[in-house]
Write a protein that holds these residues in place. Sequence first.
Motif, mmCIF file in Angstrom:
data_model
loop_
_atom_site.group_PDB
_atom_site.id
_atom_site.type_symbol
_atom_site.label_atom_id
_atom_site.label_comp_id
_atom_site.label_asym_id
_atom_site.label_seq_id
_atom_site.Cartn_x
_atom_site.Cartn_y
_atom_site.Cartn_z
ATOM 1 N N UNK A 137 0.944 -1.306 -0.019
ATOM 2 C CA UNK A 137 -0.070 0.064 0.103
ATOM 3 C C UNK A 137 0.893 1.416 -0.153
ATOM 4 N N UNK A 138 0.398 2.591 -0.528
ATOM 5 C CA UNK A 138 1.118 3.644 -0.559
ATOM 6 C C UNK A 138 1.572 4.264 0.742
ATOM 7 N N UNK A 139 1.081 3.878 1.803
ATOM 8 C CA UNK A 139 1.216 4.089 3.421
ATOM 9 C C UNK A 139 1.993 3.207 3.782
ATOM 10 N N UNK A 186 -2.990 -10.027 5.712
ATOM 11 C CA UNK A 186 -3.181 -10.022 4.284
ATOM 12 C C UNK A 186 -2.301 -8.859 3.959
ATOM 13 N N UNK A 187 -1.428 -9.054 2.680
ATOM 14 C CA UNK A 187 -0.744 -7.741 2.402
ATOM 15 C C UNK A 187 -1.626 -6.487 2.032
ATOM 16 N N UNK A 188 -1.091 -5.342 2.558
ATOM 17 C CA UNK A 188 -2.039 -4.222 2.372
ATOM 18 C C UNK A 188 -2.900 -3.822 3.275
ATOM 19 N N UNK A 189 -3.243 -4.867 4.281
ATOM 20 C CA UNK A 189 -4.380 -4.682 5.181
ATOM 21 C C UNK A 189 -4.029 -3.766 6.256
ATOM 22 N N UNK A 190 -2.973 -3.484 6.842
ATOM 23 C CA UNK A 190 -2.474 -2.333 7.777
ATOM 24 C C UNK A 190 -2.966 -2.720 9.171
ATOM 25 N N UNK A 191 -2.384 -3.694 9.837
ATOM 26 C CA UNK A 191 -2.895 -3.982 11.404
ATOM 27 C C UNK A 191 -2.576 -2.744 12.197
ATOM 28 N N UNK A 208 -6.206 -0.942 9.656
ATOM 29 C CA UNK A 208 -6.592 0.501 9.309
ATOM 30 C C UNK A 208 -6.899 0.479 7.707
ATOM 31 N N UNK A 209 -6.330 -0.389 7.041
ATOM 32 C CA UNK A 209 -6.416 0.148 5.406
ATOM 33 C C UNK A 209 -7.327 -0.571 4.882
ATOM 34 N N UNK A 210 -7.315 -2.095 5.182
ATOM 35 C CA UNK A 210 -8.673 -2.848 4.603
ATOM 36 C C UNK A 210 -9.960 -2.833 5.436
ATOM 37 N N UNK A 211 -9.880 -2.023 6.691
ATOM 38 C CA UNK A 211 -11.161 -1.994 7.681
ATOM 39 C C UNK A 211 -11.832 -3.388 7.722
ATOM 40 N N UNK A 212 -10.818 -4.367 8.315
ATOM 41 C CA UNK A 212 -11.491 -5.910 8.747
ATOM 42 C C UNK A 212 -10.966 -5.820 10.225
ATOM 43 N N UNK A 213 -11.704 -6.992 10.856
ATOM 44 C CA UNK A 213 -11.281 -7.474 11.968
ATOM 45 C C UNK A 213 -10.741 -9.068 11.690
#
Length: 344
Positions: A137-139, A186-191, A208-213
């Motif tokens: 992810x870009x961040x 998962x890549x790009x998910x951002x815990x 934060x990035x994929x908004x999942x729990x």
Amino acid sequence: MSKYFGYAGTYTRKTSQGVYRFTLDTDKGQLSASEVAAELGNPTYINFNEKQDFLYAVAQEEDMGGVNAFRVDKTSGELLPLNGQLVEGNPPCYVEAAENILLTGNYHKGDIGLHFINENGEVEQGHFTKHEGNGPHERQEKPHVHFSGFTPDKKFVVVADLGTDRLVTYKMEGSSLKEVSSYHAKPGSGPRHITFHPNKPIAYVITELSTEVIVLNYNSETGEFTEKQTILAKPADFKETNDASAIHITSDGKFLYTGNRGHNSIASFKVDENSGELTFLEFTPSGGDWPRDFVLDPTEQFLLASNQNTGDVVLFSRDTETGKLTQTDQVIDVPEVVCVKFLS
């Protein structure tokens, strides 16, 4: 006891002066107006020690960042300054204290700070462990440590790294941290943040990035995490930017809540009493813009959302049987508010 002191951490980029204090009357469901409890630069995250004798705040002073310690007067709610430990560079974004140890997580530096706390509650100079790596992810151009806290048994330190999509488990060895396990999300998910079930070996991570729990089994012997469920925490058809924020579980382990910045809502989930897995219940508007965090009050009859961009704390009543949130008419101004913690 029906009146509780609440403390709010803030950014001080505009009009905020530091840490604010207010009261919640749980019998009347009323909030008092906020007032400055401690003048401090960018105390974006605050936390008490376990006995709540001391409050620790992230702090910034010009080009230095770190933590400041305060003694808590539980009768008046006053915060009495003790000391601070600042080093060059950006301040941390998270702080947690247990026994004689204080941990920080630094988003900008990608490191974990380990500080000892003396018998007077003062913070000693820290030892820092830096992460390496990145993500797609870009961040995620570099490590971004967003959480560093203790496992429930205090045996391990667990760190959520948004930049590298990792949940890292450490064991303390003297004044340093030794990595013992690493869970790759998962890549790009951002815990971003993690919370533990109150009586099961299960943890919940908000990305934060994929908004999942992510629901994880936790092995208390090895410190390892293994995935058992992933569930979306925003509407599937919401296509605008959404940065998930906080995650908290009730003390009875029946309900879990997460925050959405962008969708501006609190997501509610029911926790299965056997498996610990989640079932989505509802989204509740946060009553303002950009709910950076939220908190359950000590009685858990209420939830308070801290909306950073609108600079307000909004009170919701909580049905302890259904988990449902209902916004009340109680809203107080807290400029650039980030998080709220209660004296219990």
